[in-house]
Enzyme design. Structure first.
Site, PDB file in Angstrom:
ATOM      1  N   PRO A   2       0.806  -1.212   0.000  1.00  0.00           N
ATOM      2  CA  PRO A   2       0.000   0.000   0.000  1.00  0.00           C
ATOM      3  C   PRO A   2       0.844   1.269   0.000  1.00  0.00           C
ATOM      4  CG  PRO A   2      -0.679  -1.472   1.766  1.00  0.00           C
ATOM      5  CD  PRO A   2       0.584  -2.014   1.204  1.00  0.00           C
ATOM      6  N   GLU A   3       0.750   2.008  -1.100  1.00  0.00           N
ATOM      7  CA  GLU A   3       1.353   3.334  -1.198  1.00  0.00           C
ATOM      8  C   GLU A   3       0.199   4.328  -1.108  1.00  0.00           C
ATOM      9  OE1 GLU A   3       4.073   3.666  -4.547  1.00  0.00           O
ATOM     10  OE2 GLU A   3       4.383   1.505  -4.581  1.00  0.00           O
TER      11      GLU A   3
END
Length: 294
Positions: A2-3
């Site tokens: 997750p960015e």
DNA sequence: GCCACTGTTAGCAT
DNA sequence: CATGCTAACAGTGG
């Protein structure tokens, strides 16, 4: 994985499911997940209503009554999921937050156990160093401040994009996609970037992150939103994980090298080394200076 | 089976 | 101080 776009999508899908609901209790299934909490631990959350869910960098923040906040970092494989109380949970579930209405519970699931949780009292930004040390949000920063963030830096641009204290929320996938879009080679040192380069980099950052949020993030393996749905932006990746495949712009094969300890994908023809427009070479500091003049 | 690799970053060495 | 590796963990693929 997750960015920024994935955490933003998670936050947006989670908020309508838990805002306004009262926490019954939180069950910590993997103790080391909780890095810090008030004395008594997560028990302080009992009876507190969830007021808001938001994102800062790659972290998700759940704000509750009593000035209490839960700050999550999902690292590589963390997930925040809404699930019915009866729904089966697997061995990777690390935390369960139950609500007094008996409805869907919030679960934190994390295969690699890198993720962490903080329970803090008071404004999260001032209550925890993990948030206060973050650089500006890439979708909020002005082009002048973006140039200022890079000025004086000597490191490779890819490393700087990944440095959360320089700019918050960009990870390996989006760094490569942003650099491709701005036609900058990942090993370019910041001082070699022209004013034009920095301008394109700022624009590409906004463009790629906004498109990725629209597509609800990139799912390579583990990432899903709070409803368990995968994202779709992986279909639009132009270089990431495309080693050997033809560049969508010029057809030459996408290369993979190691930069800042990470796999970095780029097109050697479209992304020239040492900055693009040598004629107009200006250090990022020039942005600061020209901005001050105006 | 063994080895290389994975979306992050804290911690340590230079 | 800034910069650059590596380890922390679990799983997957060659």
């Amino acid at each position: 994985m997750p960015e920024l776009p994935e955490v933003e999508t998670i936050v947006r899908s989670l908020a309508p499911g838990i805002c306004g609901r009262v926490i019954e209790r939180a069950e910590l299934l993997f103790k080391p997940l909780l890095r810090r909490a008030p004395r008594g631990g997560l028990a302080v959350l009992a009876g507190k209503r969830v007021l808001n869910v938001r994102r800062r960098g790659k972290m998700a923040i759940v704000e509750c009554e009593g000035g209490l906040s839960l700050v999550f970092h999902l690292k590589m494989t963390g997930q925040l999921l809404l699930a019915g109380r009866g729904e089966a949970r697997d061995i990777h579930t690390r935390l369960v937050v139950k609500f007094s209405d008996g409805g869907a519970e919030l679960r934190f699931r994390d295969i690699r156990k890198f993720g962490f949780l903080l329970c803090v009292k008071g404004a999260p930004e001032s209550a925890c160093a993990e948030l206060s040390c973050l650089g500006p949000e890439p979708l909020d920063i002005t082009i002048e401040d973006f140039g200022r963030a890079l000025s004086g830096r000597k490191a490779r641009i890819k490393g700087l994009l990944l440095d959360q204290s320089v700019i918050a929320g960009i990870g390996n996938i989006y760094a490569d996609e942003i650099l491709f879009d701005s036609r900058i080679h990942p090993v370019t040192r910041a001082p070699a970037l022209s004013k034009n380069d920095v301008g394109r980099l700022w624009e590409s950052t906004r463009k790629i992150l906004a498109l990725a949020i629209d597509a609800k993030g990139s799912t390579l393996r583990d990432y899903v939103d709070a409803e368990g749905k995968p994202g779709g932006f992986q279909l639009f990746h132009k270089v990431y994980d495309r080693e050997g495949e033809p560049c969508v712009t010029c057809g030459s094969p996408v290369k993979r090298i190691r930069v800042a300890g990470r796999s970095s994908y780029f097109c050697a023809r479209c992304q020239r080394r040492g900055g693009r427009d040598k004629a107009a070479k200006t250090s990022p500091a020039a942005w600061t200076n020209s901005a001050k003049k105006r």
